[in-house]
Design a protein around this motif. Sequence first.
Motif, PDB file in Angstrom:
ATOM      1  N   GLU A   1      46.682  43.148  30.233  1.00  0.00           N
ATOM      2  CA  GLU A   1      46.695  41.915  31.013  1.00  0.00           C
ATOM      3  C   GLU A   1      48.040  41.209  30.905  1.00  0.00           C
ATOM      4  O   GLU A   1      48.625  40.805  31.916  1.00  0.00           O
TER       5      GLU A   1
ATOM      6  N   LYS B   1      49.937  37.280  42.565  1.00  0.00           N
ATOM      7  CA  LYS B   1      48.575  37.419  42.041  1.00  0.00           C
ATOM      8  C   LYS B   1      47.931  38.714  42.526  1.00  0.00           C
ATOM      9  O   LYS B   1      47.261  39.407  41.769  1.00  0.00           O
ATOM     10  N   LYS B   2      48.175  39.050  43.796  1.00  0.00           N
ATOM     11  CA  LYS B   2      47.589  40.261  44.364  1.00  0.00           C
ATOM     12  C   LYS B   2      48.091  41.508  43.629  1.00  0.00           C
ATOM     13  O   LYS B   2      47.318  42.397  43.306  1.00  0.00           O
TER      14      LYS B   2
ATOM     15  N   GLU C   1      46.624  41.627  40.071  1.00  0.00           N
ATOM     16  CA  GLU C   1      45.245  42.104  40.064  1.00  0.00           C
ATOM     17  C   GLU C   1      45.182  43.611  40.290  1.00  0.00           C
ATOM     18  O   GLU C   1      44.370  44.308  39.679  1.00  0.00           O
TER      19      GLU C   1
ATOM     20  N   THR D   1      43.498  45.956  37.496  1.00  0.00           N
ATOM     21  CA  THR D   1      42.323  46.782  37.795  1.00  0.00           C
ATOM     22  C   THR D   1      42.642  48.265  37.765  1.00  0.00           C
ATOM     23  O   THR D   1      41.787  49.071  37.390  1.00  0.00           O
TER      24      THR D   1
END
Length: 174
Positions: A25, A35-36, A39, A43
Amino acid sequence: MKIFFLICLLLGSSTFIHASQNYVEETCKNVTTSKKYYEFCLTSLQVVPGSQTADVYNLTVMLAELTKTNFTYAYTKYLEVSKQDGWSNTTLSSFHVCLDIYSDTSQVDAAVDQAKTRDYNATELMMTTVITDADTCVEAFEEIGEKTPIPEVDNNVSRLAGLSLFFASLCQNN
């Protein structure tokens, strides 16, 4: 264009982070500017067994292997979609460009091998080529006034290769 974005991403990011409870993280936060993209990084790596305890060197190998998996999947997906009825000959020629690109895994194979041997300059070079390959596939459709029928596939290849490139850069700086 994507290569320029990735270079800006490399130059504009913060420095390498030290180990912590949630290394993936924190590393994804430090290597991404949106942010995209954060993420996507998070993930992508969280599903890889061992990623939560891996260091940046092993995360680089994991990302290179994920890129290879997605590169190979892109070939399978383009082959599947190209066999559907209704495509014009011009569109089919764009499919053939993509199939030619994604059938040649030599660059992504080399990137994985170079990441494993910790030759990060070569890893970066190979991943830059992978990004260019994915862009070339998209451009084959754009040149005939169409959009790729499976943009998420090409985007995933490009984003994973970009992350691999960036993580390889972190390894060189540490």
